[in-house]
Design a protein around this motif. Structure first.
Motif, short mmCIF file in Angstrom:
data_model
loop_
_atom_site.label_atom_id
_atom_site.label_comp_id
_atom_site.label_asym_id
_atom_site.label_seq_id
_atom_site.Cartn_x
_atom_site.Cartn_y
_atom_site.Cartn_z
N GLN A 1 -7.52 -0.16 -5.66
CA GLN A 1 -6.34 -0.28 -4.81
C GLN A 1 -5.07 -0.29 -5.65
O GLN A 1 -4.06 0.32 -5.27
CB GLN A 1 -6.46 -1.55 -3.97
CG GLN A 1 -7.54 -1.45 -2.89
CD GLN A 1 -7.89 -2.79 -2.29
OE1 GLN A 1 -7.56 -3.84 -2.83
NE2 GLN A 1 -8.59 -2.76 -1.16
N LYS A 2 -5.12 -0.96 -6.81
CA LYS A 2 -3.97 -0.95 -7.71
C LYS A 2 -3.67 0.46 -8.20
O LYS A 2 -2.51 0.87 -8.31
CB LYS A 2 -4.23 -1.86 -8.92
CG LYS A 2 -4.16 -3.35 -8.61
CD LYS A 2 -4.41 -4.16 -9.88
CE LYS A 2 -4.33 -5.64 -9.62
NZ LYS A 2 -4.60 -6.44 -10.86
N LYS A 3 -4.74 1.19 -8.49
CA LYS A 3 -4.58 2.57 -8.95
C LYS A 3 -3.89 3.42 -7.89
O LYS A 3 -3.03 4.25 -8.20
CB LYS A 3 -5.95 3.16 -9.30
CG LYS A 3 -5.89 4.49 -10.03
CD LYS A 3 -7.27 5.11 -10.19
CE LYS A 3 -8.19 4.21 -10.99
NZ LYS A 3 -9.53 4.83 -11.17
N GLU A 4 -4.27 3.20 -6.63
CA GLU A 4 -3.65 3.95 -5.54
C GLU A 4 -2.17 3.61 -5.42
O GLU A 4 -1.34 4.50 -5.19
CB GLU A 4 -4.37 3.66 -4.21
CG GLU A 4 -5.68 4.38 -4.06
CD GLU A 4 -6.22 4.28 -2.63
OE1 GLU A 4 -5.51 3.71 -1.77
OE2 GLU A 4 -7.33 4.78 -2.39
N VAL A 5 -1.85 2.32 -5.54
CA VAL A 5 -0.45 1.90 -5.46
C VAL A 5 0.35 2.51 -6.60
O VAL A 5 1.48 3.00 -6.41
CB VAL A 5 -0.35 0.36 -5.49
CG1 VAL A 5 1.11 -0.08 -5.60
CG2 VAL A 5 -0.98 -0.25 -4.25
N THR B 1 -0.24 5.27 -8.17
CA THR B 1 -0.06 6.71 -7.89
C THR B 1 1.05 6.92 -6.88
O THR B 1 1.90 7.82 -7.05
CB THR B 1 -1.38 7.31 -7.34
OG1 THR B 1 -2.42 7.12 -8.30
CG2 THR B 1 -1.22 8.79 -7.06
N SER B 2 1.09 6.09 -5.84
CA SER B 2 2.14 6.21 -4.82
C SER B 2 3.51 5.91 -5.41
O SER B 2 4.50 6.60 -5.10
CB SER B 2 1.86 5.26 -3.65
OG SER B 2 0.63 5.58 -3.03
N LEU B 3 3.58 4.91 -6.28
CA LEU B 3 4.86 4.57 -6.92
C LEU B 3 5.33 5.69 -7.83
O LEU B 3 6.53 6.02 -7.86
CB LEU B 3 4.72 3.26 -7.71
CG LEU B 3 4.56 1.98 -6.88
CD1 LEU B 3 4.29 0.78 -7.80
CD2 LEU B 3 5.80 1.73 -6.04
N GLU B 4 4.41 6.26 -8.58
CA GLU B 4 4.78 7.38 -9.47
C GLU B 4 5.32 8.55 -8.67
O GLU B 4 6.31 9.19 -9.07
CB GLU B 4 3.56 7.81 -10.28
CG GLU B 4 3.17 6.84 -11.39
CD GLU B 4 1.90 7.27 -12.10
OE1 GLU B 4 1.33 8.31 -11.72
OE2 GLU B 4 1.48 6.56 -13.03
N MET B 5 4.69 8.83 -7.52
CA MET B 5 5.15 9.93 -6.67
C MET B 5 6.54 9.63 -6.12
O MET B 5 7.40 10.52 -6.05
CB MET B 5 4.17 10.16 -5.52
CG MET B 5 2.83 10.73 -5.96
SD MET B 5 1.65 10.88 -4.59
CE MET B 5 2.51 12.06 -3.54
N ALA B 6 6.78 8.36 -5.74
CA ALA B 6 8.10 7.97 -5.22
C ALA B 6 9.17 8.12 -6.30
O ALA B 6 10.28 8.60 -6.03
CB ALA B 6 8.05 6.54 -4.70
N LEU C 1 16.32 0.02 -5.50
CA LEU C 1 15.67 0.26 -4.21
C LEU C 1 14.36 -0.49 -4.13
O LEU C 1 14.02 -1.11 -3.08
CB LEU C 1 15.44 1.77 -4.02
CG LEU C 1 16.66 2.61 -3.64
CD1 LEU C 1 16.31 4.09 -3.69
CD2 LEU C 1 17.16 2.21 -2.26
N PHE C 2 13.59 -0.46 -5.20
CA PHE C 2 12.30 -1.17 -5.23
C PHE C 2 12.53 -2.68 -5.04
O PHE C 2 11.78 -3.34 -4.31
CB PHE C 2 11.57 -0.92 -6.53
CG PHE C 2 10.84 0.40 -6.57
CD1 PHE C 2 10.21 0.90 -5.45
CD2 PHE C 2 10.76 1.14 -7.75
CE1 PHE C 2 9.53 2.10 -5.48
CE2 PHE C 2 10.09 2.34 -7.80
CZ PHE C 2 9.48 2.83 -6.65
#
Length: 199
Positions: A164-168, A170-175, A192-193
């Motif tokens: 789940q951390k890995k998914e988060v 990845t999403s943060l990197e994309m953002a 913003l974060f």
């Protein structure tokens, strides 16, 4: 009395030939349909696990929605293969099975479809499915028992948390990449974060 072979008797016998031939054809057709029915029923019995398969189109891309219903417990396994994505097919299978495990839809000791069966149903190479299963096993999500099949491993909460951390991440990197592509500075992205975290 002897049968008289008169022209009328011969004509009568000839007139019965089409009727007998038609009757014979009907019998053959009935036998053929009966055999087809038995074959179809055998296929249904042998594929009880695999129901509700349909082809769908989403986002203008060709996809296959494949549903598996396990016999022991009604567990629905839906795998969507999107051939238009840049993500390899084996990774799509891995990611979707991981998601089902994390969501609790696939539980410990649930039996996954065999490599050959899944590859046949998804119309992809058996090597692709095997690669997906090998990845799941190497990451601790499944266990393969020789001669029996592949099973979902006992739930490892730490492993799930890492995933789940890995998914988060990845999403943060994309953002972050998206923000930079819009010309937003790293400082503004950080602000913003922080605003989002503050709620």
């Amino acid at each position: 009395p002897e049968l008289e072979l008169s022209p009328s008797n011969i004509n009568l016998a000839i007139s019965y030939i089409p009727f007998c031939l038609l009757k014979f054809i009907y019998i053959l057709l009935f036998v053929y349909l009966l055999i087809c029915y038995q074959i179809a029923m055998t296929d249904i019995v042998n594929s009880k696990k695999f129901l509700d398969k349909q082809y769908i189109t989403l986002d203008n891309s060709y996809q296959l929605l494949y549903t598996v219903i396990h016999q022991r417990r009604l567990t629905v396994l839906k795998i969507i293969i999107n051939s238009s994505l840049m993500v390899p097919i084996y990774e799509q299978i891995v990611d979707q099975i991981k998601l089902l495990i994390r969501n609790g839809e696939l539980k410990a000791n649930d039996n996954l479809p065999s490599v050959r069966t899944l590859s046949k149903e998804l119309k992809i190479s058996a090597l692709t499915v095997k690669k997906a299963y090998d990845n799941l096993e190497s990451e601790g999500f499944t266990t393969t028992v020789h001669g029996k099949g592949t099973y979902v491993s006992a739930i490892n909460t730490e492993l799930l948390l890492e995933e789940q951390k890995k998914e988060v991440e990845t999403s943060l990197e994309m953002a972050i990449q998206k923000g930079r592509s819009y010309g937003i500075s790293d400082e503004d992205i950080r602000s913003l974060f922080e605003l989002i975290l503050e709620g």
